[in-house]
Design a protein around this motif. Structure first.
Motif, mmCIF file in Angstrom:
data_model
loop_
_atom_site.group_PDB
_atom_site.id
_atom_site.type_symbol
_atom_site.label_atom_id
_atom_site.label_comp_id
_atom_site.label_asym_id
_atom_site.label_seq_id
_atom_site.Cartn_x
_atom_site.Cartn_y
_atom_site.Cartn_z
ATOM 1 N N VAL A 65 10.688 12.627 10.612
ATOM 2 C CA VAL A 65 9.991 12.124 9.374
ATOM 3 C C VAL A 65 8.366 11.808 9.710
ATOM 4 C CG1 VAL A 65 9.735 10.248 7.546
ATOM 5 C CG2 VAL A 65 12.080 11.364 8.254
ATOM 6 N N LEU A 66 7.465 12.356 8.929
ATOM 7 C CA LEU A 66 6.069 12.125 9.214
ATOM 8 C C LEU A 66 5.690 11.162 8.039
ATOM 9 C CD1 LEU A 66 3.108 12.392 10.336
ATOM 10 C CD2 LEU A 66 3.003 14.584 8.907
ATOM 11 N N LEU A 67 5.340 9.976 8.293
ATOM 12 C CA LEU A 67 4.899 8.704 7.628
ATOM 13 C C LEU A 67 3.249 8.738 7.566
ATOM 14 C CD1 LEU A 67 7.353 5.874 8.378
ATOM 15 C CD2 LEU A 67 7.582 7.514 6.324
ATOM 16 N N SER A 68 2.560 8.478 6.333
ATOM 17 C CA SER A 68 1.446 8.615 6.161
ATOM 18 C C SER A 68 0.817 7.897 5.202
ATOM 19 C CB SER A 68 0.793 10.200 6.001
ATOM 20 O OG SER A 68 -0.552 10.227 6.032
ATOM 21 N N ASN A 69 -0.420 7.137 5.427
ATOM 22 C CA ASN A 69 -1.214 6.475 4.510
ATOM 23 C C ASN A 69 -1.897 7.084 3.358
ATOM 24 O OD1 ASN A 69 -3.295 7.259 5.965
ATOM 25 N ND2 ASN A 69 -4.178 5.445 6.443
ATOM 26 N N SER A 70 -1.696 8.567 3.302
ATOM 27 C CA SER A 70 -2.359 9.429 2.443
ATOM 28 C C SER A 70 -1.694 10.455 1.919
ATOM 29 C CB SER A 70 -3.767 9.580 2.653
ATOM 30 O OG SER A 70 -3.989 10.495 3.843
ATOM 31 N N ILE B 244 5.039 9.236 13.359
ATOM 32 C CA ILE B 244 6.459 10.020 13.663
ATOM 33 C C ILE B 244 7.554 9.392 13.554
ATOM 34 C CG2 ILE B 244 7.763 12.056 14.527
ATOM 35 C CD1 ILE B 244 4.960 13.555 14.664
ATOM 36 N N CYS B 245 8.741 9.267 12.806
ATOM 37 C CA CYS B 245 9.823 8.858 13.354
ATOM 38 C C CYS B 245 11.051 9.741 13.627
ATOM 39 C CB CYS B 245 10.269 8.081 12.035
ATOM 40 S SG CYS B 245 9.319 6.588 11.410
ATOM 41 N N ASN C 138 0.951 -1.288 -0.113
ATOM 42 C CA ASN C 138 -0.065 0.126 0.010
ATOM 43 C C ASN C 138 0.779 1.409 -0.058
ATOM 44 O OD1 ASN C 138 -2.537 -1.551 0.414
ATOM 45 N ND2 ASN C 138 -1.296 -2.001 2.335
ATOM 46 N N ASP C 139 0.193 2.091 -0.210
ATOM 47 C CA ASP C 139 0.951 3.672 -0.147
ATOM 48 C C ASP C 139 1.335 3.802 1.176
ATOM 49 O OD1 ASP C 139 0.600 4.066 -2.717
ATOM 50 O OD2 ASP C 139 -0.947 5.812 -2.420
ATOM 51 N N VAL C 140 3.047 4.295 1.306
ATOM 52 C CA VAL C 140 3.435 4.552 2.771
ATOM 53 C C VAL C 140 4.265 6.028 2.153
ATOM 54 C CG1 VAL C 140 5.081 4.306 4.248
ATOM 55 C CG2 VAL C 140 3.695 2.401 3.482
ATOM 56 N N ILE C 141 3.563 7.248 2.424
ATOM 57 C CA ILE C 141 4.186 8.324 2.061
ATOM 58 C C ILE C 141 5.005 9.182 3.050
ATOM 59 C CG2 ILE C 141 3.278 10.683 1.260
ATOM 60 C CD1 ILE C 141 0.716 8.731 0.269
ATOM 61 N N ILE C 142 6.034 9.601 2.510
ATOM 62 C CA ILE C 142 6.831 10.461 3.520
ATOM 63 C C ILE C 142 6.305 11.978 3.240
ATOM 64 C CG2 ILE C 142 9.003 11.297 4.128
ATOM 65 C CD1 ILE C 142 10.276 8.819 2.906
ATOM 66 N N LYS C 143 5.473 12.262 4.405
ATOM 67 C CA LYS C 143 4.528 13.450 4.259
ATOM 68 C C LYS C 143 5.359 14.696 4.191
ATOM 69 C CE LYS C 143 -0.511 14.430 4.482
ATOM 70 N NZ LYS C 143 -1.427 14.094 5.647
ATOM 71 N N ASP C 144 6.204 14.637 5.070
ATOM 72 C CA ASP C 144 7.220 15.655 5.589
ATOM 73 C C ASP C 144 8.141 15.291 6.413
ATOM 74 O OD1 ASP C 144 7.628 18.572 5.432
ATOM 75 O OD2 ASP C 144 6.309 18.980 7.040
ATOM 76 N N THR C 145 9.002 16.242 6.522
ATOM 77 C CA THR C 145 10.350 15.983 7.343
ATOM 78 C C THR C 145 10.681 17.364 8.074
ATOM 79 O OG1 THR C 145 11.892 16.556 5.543
ATOM 80 C CG2 THR C 145 11.199 14.443 5.811
#
Lengths: 333, 333
Positions: free
Chosen positions: B171-176, B133-134, B13-20
């Motif tokens: 790192v902010l990981l998101s499903n959208s 958040i990582c 599925n989509d795993v998006i690095i939405k921001d850092t």
């Protein structure tokens, strides 16, 4: 989303605790659970030349034996999730040097067993792995040296202090087979009510245990009822505090609440003061006693809530208090 | 099973690095990436009374700012995955005290950034979380004090030594949403070729980097081709060794290989000897420079392979060598 309530994750697929292994030190081997452990070593060095190396051997043995007992090889294991109390989690990383297993290092102090089972279960449920080994360890002598005072000093320990368990427990999680199942996981947040006594870990961890148990029960409401709620190593002081704090929140679990740190020793006669503690405590008690009860269906369900005191000698010397954390794993036979 | 080859996991599925978000110390702020960082602090204490507390503040700031910049609250974040170099990962746990976020503590030394992105991606892919958040951090002064010698001693550092990065990356990981995507993860095993020089971490980590990169490329064969392969903090010595070891295995990545530890400083003029290192190194370089390149599609794909030297002063004094580990994350713009 496999999440219910505020912070509890639900397994959509089978996550089976296929097997466990426990190895403990001599003091633990003299305790009330002696007949449940897989192996009891006879001295605190086990033919190694340091306590740290003994602890590595405990963890290495736990992983190797669980492979042998299940007739599988390292190639059948997708991930090793490991952690311990020592700086740079050396017991885990040095023990895993020879295994060549893909290694995920965790640090949750004494909460690491439920942290690893929780994470491992989600990775299996998510379709990433068939077999995962979760392992943690602790050693009384290496922990005292690192966290408090050299044993050679012969310092007096106050009655609120706990005895770090010497031992290692390993859990084999699988997406197939027969055994108790992990059904839900709640990762706790960091709680700090200002405890500054490094000899009172039970008090430092009780607020975290309270918060995680409360949150889990709220989140899971109506979906599960536990025969037992088991904390990792709160021992006498922390157990009483947790019961009290939960009652203040309107939750009474006292008639079905046990603590691994109180189970592992004969507290009255083994001179362990408040009871057991350490990464190895919930690991070996779960891997021996509770796992057997679950497997034989003498226990239908339990919430394993291992607790960790995030005690750091350096930060402590800088005047900081000791935060705690607790992670809960719902298991059904 | 979302696994290909021996040890690589594929996101279905989509795993998006939405921001850092990246915050660094003054020395890093004088380096070649100065225009890419979100915040540069002006001294190594940042109004705190210890380096350890400064490092906690770096990590706390990174998490808080990523929330603000994305217009989300703590309630929108399902999990915080964090780790650092200090004993008991105190920078992470103390920074997270006020956040109340469910906390997963990791220890992979300087490999922790890719360890956390890898794990977080799998938890999002598995349907457990919408936002994760990582975060990792390091601080030159707290790391030197813990791992080598007190700074006040003014010891000479050999040319193979590295300069621990002061900084934190989140790192902010998101499903959208929109952003680069995590496509694959390879967790490394522990590798030890017997390095016993605590001032030569690059050599200690090179075998692990080699093994993980080799395994990932074998596993992923035909499924991905990377514009860049980026290691975490091998610096000059480790980079050269890794190139050499990979060539011995018949793999030549030298024309598309970069190292965060060489990117962050002007190695010739900033007196950092072999280059940068630390949990913060790959964290801030990825969160600033590489993330920007990916987002602007100037870089189409990269394999982020953060490396960790599992150096323990205690075990080192017991005569042991220093094992290394490397975790790889495949990212596409």
């Amino acid at each position: 989303m496999k999440k219910i309530g505020k912070q509890t994750f639900i397994m959509a697929n089978d996550v089976i605790i296929k097997d466990t292994y426990s190895v403990v030190g001599p003091k633990e081997g003299e305790g009330p659970l002696r007949d449940y452990f897989d192996l009891i070593i006879t001295d605190s060095l086990w033919e190694e030349d340091s306590w740290e190396k003994c602890e590595q051997k405990l963890q290495k043995t736990a992983v190797e034996e669980i492979l042998v007992n299940n007739n599988i090889t390292k190639d059948d294991v997708d991930l090793l999730l490991a952690g311990d109390l020592l700086n740079q989690i050396v017991s885990s990383s040095y023990a895993a040097r020879s295994s060549n297993l893909p290694f995920i290092g965790l640090y949750g102090a004494c909460s690491t067993m439920s942290l690893s089972i929780g994470l491992g279960s989600m990775l299996i449920d998510g379709g990433f792995a068939s077999n995962i080994i979760c392992v943690t360890s602790s050693h009384f002598c290496s922990a005292e040296r690192q966290y408090r005072a050299p044993l050679e000093m012969g310092g007096q320990r106050p009655l609120s202090s706990q005895w770090t368990v010497t031992g290692s427990g390993a859990v084999l999680l699988s997406n197939s087979g027969i055994g108790p199942k992990v059904k839900s996981v709640t990762f706790g947040s960091i709680e700090d009510l200002g405890i500054t006594d490094a000899d009172n870990m039970g008090a430092a961890m009780a607020p975290a245990a309270t918060r995680t148990i409360k949150q889990h029960l709220e989140d899971i409401k109506g979906k599960a009822k536990y025969d037992l709620i088991v904390t990792g190593d709160l021992a006498t002081v922390g157990r009483d505090l947790t019961n009290k704090l939960l009652k203040e929140e309107g939750i009474d679990i006292s008639n079905k609440y046990e603590d691994c740190g109180m189970k592992i020793y004969d507290i009255k006669n083994q001179d362990v003061h408040s009871g057991g503690s350490g990464c190895g405590c919930s690991a070996v008690v779960f891997s021996s006693y509770y796992y057997k009860l679950l497997k034989e269906k003498r226990l239908k369900s339990m919430l394993l809530t291992a607790t960790g005191a995030l005690h750091s000698p350096t930060i402590f010397q800088q005047g900081e208090s000791i935060p705690g954390i607790a992670h809960a794993v719902g298991i059904e036979s």
